[in-house]
Design a protein around this motif. Structure first.
Motif, PDB file in Angstrom:
ATOM      1  N   ARG A  79       0.733  -1.290  -0.098  1.00 21.58           N
ATOM      2  CA  ARG A  79      -0.033  -0.020  -0.017  1.00 21.58           C
ATOM      3  C   ARG A  79       0.849   1.434   0.088  1.00 21.58           C
ATOM      4  O   ARG A  79       1.873   1.418   0.385  1.00 21.58           O
ATOM      5  N   ARG A  80       0.411   2.291  -0.436  1.00 22.39           N
ATOM      6  CA  ARG A  80       1.294   3.522  -0.413  1.00 22.39           C
ATOM      7  C   ARG A  80       1.346   4.270   0.809  1.00 22.39           C
ATOM      8  O   ARG A  80       2.525   4.780   1.070  1.00 22.39           O
ATOM      9  N   ASP A  81       0.462   3.855   1.809  1.00 24.94           N
ATOM     10  CA  ASP A  81       0.848   4.389   3.060  1.00 24.94           C
ATOM     11  C   ASP A  81       1.455   3.336   4.164  1.00 24.94           C
ATOM     12  O   ASP A  81       1.601   3.543   5.257  1.00 24.94           O
ATOM     13  N   ALA A  82       2.187   2.170   3.565  1.00 21.84           N
ATOM     14  CA  ALA A  82       2.783   1.373   4.226  1.00 21.84           C
ATOM     15  C   ALA A  82       4.000   2.058   4.981  1.00 21.84           C
ATOM     16  O   ALA A  82       4.708   2.963   4.315  1.00 21.84           O
ATOM     17  N   HIS A  83       4.331   1.609   6.257  1.00 23.53           N
ATOM     18  CA  HIS A  83       5.410   2.261   7.010  1.00 23.53           C
ATOM     19  C   HIS A  83       6.680   1.628   6.300  1.00 23.53           C
ATOM     20  O   HIS A  83       6.616   0.437   5.743  1.00 23.53           O
ATOM     21  N   PRO A  84       7.536   2.580   6.200  1.00 26.29           N
ATOM     22  CA  PRO A  84       8.845   2.204   5.465  1.00 26.29           C
ATOM     23  C   PRO A  84       9.724   0.881   6.185  1.00 26.29           C
ATOM     24  O   PRO A  84      10.219   0.033   5.272  1.00 26.29           O
ATOM     25  N   MET A  85       9.537   0.849   7.492  1.00 25.24           N
ATOM     26  CA  MET A  85       9.845  -0.464   7.959  1.00 25.24           C
ATOM     27  C   MET A  85       9.357  -1.678   7.470  1.00 25.24           C
ATOM     28  O   MET A  85      10.025  -2.826   7.375  1.00 25.24           O
ATOM     29  N   ALA A  86       7.930  -1.667   7.340  1.00 26.50           N
ATOM     30  CA  ALA A  86       7.395  -2.904   6.655  1.00 26.50           C
ATOM     31  C   ALA A  86       7.889  -3.251   5.500  1.00 26.50           C
ATOM     32  O   ALA A  86       7.877  -4.345   5.033  1.00 26.50           O
ATOM     33  N   ILE A  87       7.987  -2.140   4.699  1.00 26.50           N
ATOM     34  CA  ILE A  87       8.689  -2.422   3.132  1.00 26.50           C
ATOM     35  C   ILE A  87      10.164  -2.783   3.306  1.00 26.50           C
ATOM     36  O   ILE A  87      10.552  -3.816   2.605  1.00 26.50           O
ATOM     37  N   MET A  88      10.921  -2.533   4.215  1.00 24.77           N
ATOM     38  CA  MET A  88      12.170  -2.837   4.399  1.00 24.77           C
ATOM     39  C   MET A  88      12.101  -4.381   4.842  1.00 24.77           C
ATOM     40  O   MET A  88      13.337  -5.214   4.310  1.00 24.77           O
ATOM     41  N   CYS A  89      11.295  -4.582   5.882  1.00 27.93           N
ATOM     42  CA  CYS A  89      11.273  -6.084   6.404  1.00 27.93           C
ATOM     43  C   CYS A  89      11.151  -7.233   5.173  1.00 27.93           C
ATOM     44  O   CYS A  89      11.742  -8.019   4.858  1.00 27.93           O
ATOM     45  N   GLY A  90      10.149  -6.690   4.528  1.00 23.22           N
ATOM     46  CA  GLY A  90       9.628  -7.322   3.223  1.00 23.22           C
ATOM     47  C   GLY A  90      10.862  -7.413   2.046  1.00 23.22           C
ATOM     48  O   GLY A  90      11.173  -8.609   1.635  1.00 23.22           O
ATOM     49  N   VAL A  91      11.182  -6.218   1.803  1.00 24.31           N
ATOM     50  CA  VAL A  91      12.109  -6.514   0.720  1.00 24.31           C
ATOM     51  C   VAL A  91      13.627  -6.884   0.808  1.00 24.31           C
ATOM     52  O   VAL A  91      14.188  -7.607   0.110  1.00 24.31           O
ATOM     53  N   VAL A  92      14.088  -6.830   2.210  1.00 23.07           N
ATOM     54  CA  VAL A  92      15.413  -7.391   2.335  1.00 23.07           C
ATOM     55  C   VAL A  92      14.986  -8.792   2.762  1.00 23.07           C
ATOM     56  O   VAL A  92      16.169  -9.504   2.265  1.00 23.07           O
ATOM     57  N   GLY A  93      14.180  -9.235   3.300  1.00 21.88           N
ATOM     58  CA  GLY A  93      13.615 -10.633   3.162  1.00 21.88           C
ATOM     59  C   GLY A  93      13.728 -11.342   1.782  1.00 21.88           C
ATOM     60  O   GLY A  93      14.330 -12.364   1.557  1.00 21.88           O
ATOM     61  N   ALA A  94      12.965 -10.744   1.063  1.00 24.19           N
ATOM     62  CA  ALA A  94      13.006 -10.723  -0.605  1.00 24.19           C
ATOM     63  C   ALA A  94      14.230 -11.069  -1.111  1.00 24.19           C
ATOM     64  O   ALA A  94      14.476 -11.530  -2.184  1.00 24.19           O
ATOM     65  N   LEU A  95      15.373 -10.187  -0.689  1.00 29.01           N
ATOM     66  CA  LEU A  95      16.524 -10.292  -1.442  1.00 29.01           C
ATOM     67  C   LEU A  95      17.218 -11.774  -1.479  1.00 29.01           C
ATOM     68  O   LEU A  95      17.810 -12.189  -2.505  1.00 29.01           O
ATOM     69  N   SER A  96      16.607 -12.602  -0.481  1.00 26.71           N
ATOM     70  CA  SER A  96      17.129 -14.079  -0.593  1.00 26.71           C
ATOM     71  C   SER A  96      16.535 -14.813  -1.860  1.00 26.71           C
ATOM     72  O   SER A  96      17.190 -15.726  -2.267  1.00 26.71           O
ATOM     73  N   ALA A  97      15.374 -14.288  -2.359  1.00 30.29           N
ATOM     74  CA  ALA A  97      14.949 -14.965  -3.591  1.00 30.29           C
ATOM     75  C   ALA A  97      15.519 -14.459  -4.851  1.00 30.29           C
ATOM     76  O   ALA A  97      15.297 -14.884  -6.005  1.00 30.29           O
ATOM     77  N   PHE A  98      16.551 -13.091  -4.616  1.00 30.90           N
ATOM     78  CA  PHE A  98      17.004 -12.625  -6.031  1.00 30.90           C
ATOM     79  C   PHE A  98      18.613 -12.903  -5.964  1.00 30.90           C
ATOM     80  O   PHE A  98      19.119 -12.941  -7.044  1.00 30.90           O
ATOM     81  N   TYR A  99      19.121 -13.048  -4.934  1.00 28.35           N
ATOM     82  CA  TYR A  99      20.524 -13.192  -4.853  1.00 28.35           C
ATOM     83  C   TYR A  99      21.107 -14.521  -4.426  1.00 28.35           C
ATOM     84  O   TYR A  99      21.812 -14.686  -3.582  1.00 28.35           O
ATOM     85  N   HIS A 100      20.819 -15.659  -5.051  1.00 29.31           N
ATOM     86  CA  HIS A 100      20.927 -17.064  -4.644  1.00 29.31           C
ATOM     87  C   HIS A 100      22.418 -17.277  -4.591  1.00 29.31           C
ATOM     88  O   HIS A 100      22.840 -18.313  -3.881  1.00 29.31           O
TER      89      HIS A 100
END
Ligand code: ACO
Length: 427
Positions: free
Chosen positions: A125-146
């Motif tokens: 969502r556009r009003d997501a807290h940046p920390m919520a986005i950070m948790c998600g995106v940093v965790g997702a790096l595992s799916a991109f940098y095998h």
């Protein structure tokens, strides 16, 4: 001969080895305690427990001392740079000019994010807290940098470390841009680590962005002050998560989640909100009274620390930096006056003196970040960005430590003893 401490229990006497570090209190080695005596230790919140050996950071909370690999934080904040401190935390020594140059350019060349991650952002969502986005995106790096998730491979660990330090500014800036609905800015390798972050955050594609050297220096200093703080809650979370062998991106995401809490990194956001709520110096006594009232859950945010029972050395540098930045940028924010006045009143108040409650790093950081133009919701994201260097350094140290095992605390069980199941119709 090594010293031992005697423990008497159940009519038996046992010797516990005493271990000494290079400075600081000795520790009792209780690893064999359960095997020898059949008892565990009880220490909620780990107030008296050393969970690892570490060479990275030393704190003397009573004296208000913070050293990274022996170097005092105020010297590093005033004379060094964030890149140099990142190198120091990872390698244990300050770099020479060539090593620093190589390290900085390696970090610079990892700042881009996999393009597909843009789709990932669009799911929030556009009003997501940046920390919520950070948790998600940093965790997702595992799916991109095998190719950097095998923790048994030293080279992959190094690449993962560089990627995390390098990509964090891009991730945080993109979280901010997403909240505004503005286009994401690609990194610019001609800029410094901080300059690049400022441009990705405050720049827009249609016009050139000129980095203000005052803001650049202040942000660099803020990043240094937040770079590491030995075994704090989020660092311990990173260590605990990685003790199972989990990949580094997932572990740093766990650290970000822990940092978000208002008792930890979230306090910078809470502190500025509190100062704005107080609004004017005349209202300070009301808030001091609330902080002292046992029946009121309110606490002075940015005050008190688990380890510092003296002035947090980072808060001292932060206060001076706040004064400098406000002055040089010509910002006249009444919140800074409220902060200074509140500090003076609290430091003379019996309650705060007796409990040894002093301003911590978060008390003044919000004033500076707000003057630079960051919204409060970004404050903790900036903390996470800087602390990633410490998390990564501690994570590397832990993986290389042959004494480390999977983290598995014990408990004092207080539930029912064994009893027989009763069928529902008989209950
Ligand atoms: N305002 C008012 N009273 C306080 C404050 C405060 N900020 N901090 C502690 N106290 C009081 C507590 O009520 C308690 O009183 P009691 O002994 O009468 O019950 C006593 O001081 C000890 O407090 P604890 O919570 O037991 O201390 P602890 O070491 O567990 O907590 C903490 C440290 C969480 C940082 C606490 O001081 C706090 O909540 N501060 C406000 C939040 C904050 O600024 N956090 C940032 C920490 S720094 C960082 O993470 C970067």
């Amino acid at each position: 001969m090594a010293e031992t401490a005697k423990i008497e229990f159940n009519g038996h006497s046992f010797g516990l080895p005493v271990l000494s570090g290079s400075v600081g209190p000795d520790v009792l080695d209780i690893r064999d305690l359960h095997a020898e005596c059949g008892i565990f230790t009880y220490d909620p919140g780990f107030t008296s427990t050393a969970a690892c050996r570490s060479k990275i950071t030393y704190i003397d909370g009573d004296e208000g001392v913070l050293l990274h690999a022996g170097y005092p934080i105020d010297q590093l904040a005033e004379q060094s740079s964030f890149m140099e401190v990142a190198y120091l935390l990872l390698n244990g020594e300050l770099p020479g000019a060539a090593a620093l140059d190589k390290f900085s350019s390696t970090i610079t060349r990892h700042t881009m994010l996999h393009e597909q991650l843009i789709q990932f952002y669009r799911g929030f969502r556009r009003d997501a807290h940046p920390m919520a986005i950070m948790c998600g995106v940093v965790g997702a790096l595992s799916a991109f940098y095998h190719d950097s998730t095998d923790i048994s491979d030293g080279y992959q660990r190094m690449v993962a470390s560089h990627r995390l330090i390098a990509k964090m500014p891009t991730i945080a800036a993109m979280a901010y841009k997403y909240s505004l609905g503005q286009p994401f800015m690609y990194p610019d390798n001609s800029l410094s680590y901080v300059g690049n972050f400022l441009r990705m955050t405050f720049g827009v594609p249609p016009e050139p962005y000129v980095v203000d050297p005052i803001v650049e220096r202040a942000m660099d200093r803020i990043f240094i002050l937040h770079a590491d703080h030995e075994q704090n809650a989020s660092t311990s979370t990173v260590r605990l998560a990685s003790s199972s062998g989990a990949n580094p991106f997932a572990c740093i995401a766990a650290g970000i989640a822990c940092l978000w809490g208002p008792a930890h990194g979230g306090a910078n956001e809470a502190a500025l909100n509190m100062l704005r709520q107080i609004g004017k110096p005349e209202r300070i006594p009301e808030y001091i009274a609330r902080a002292k009232d046992k029946d009121d859950p309110f606490r002075l945010m940015g005050f008190g620390h688990r380890v510092y029972k003296n002035y947090d050395p980072r808060a001292k540098v932060m206060q001076a930096t706040a004064a400098e930045v406000l002055d040089k940028l010509g910002v006249d924010d009444p919140v800074f006056d409220v902060a200074r006045e509140l500090e003076q009143i609290a430091l003379k108040d019996e309650y705060f003196i007796e409990k040894k409650l002093y301003p911590n790093v978060d008390f003044y950081s919000g004033v500076i970040l707000s003057a630079i133009g960051f919204p409060t919701t970004m404050f903790t994201a900036l903390f996470a960005l800087a602390r990633t260097t410490g998390w990564v350094a501690q994570w590397n140290e832990m993986i290389s430590d042959p004494e480390q095992k999977i983290g598995r605390p014990r408990q004092l069980y207080t539930g029912p003893a064994q009893r027989d199941y009763v069928p529902v119709e008989q209950r």
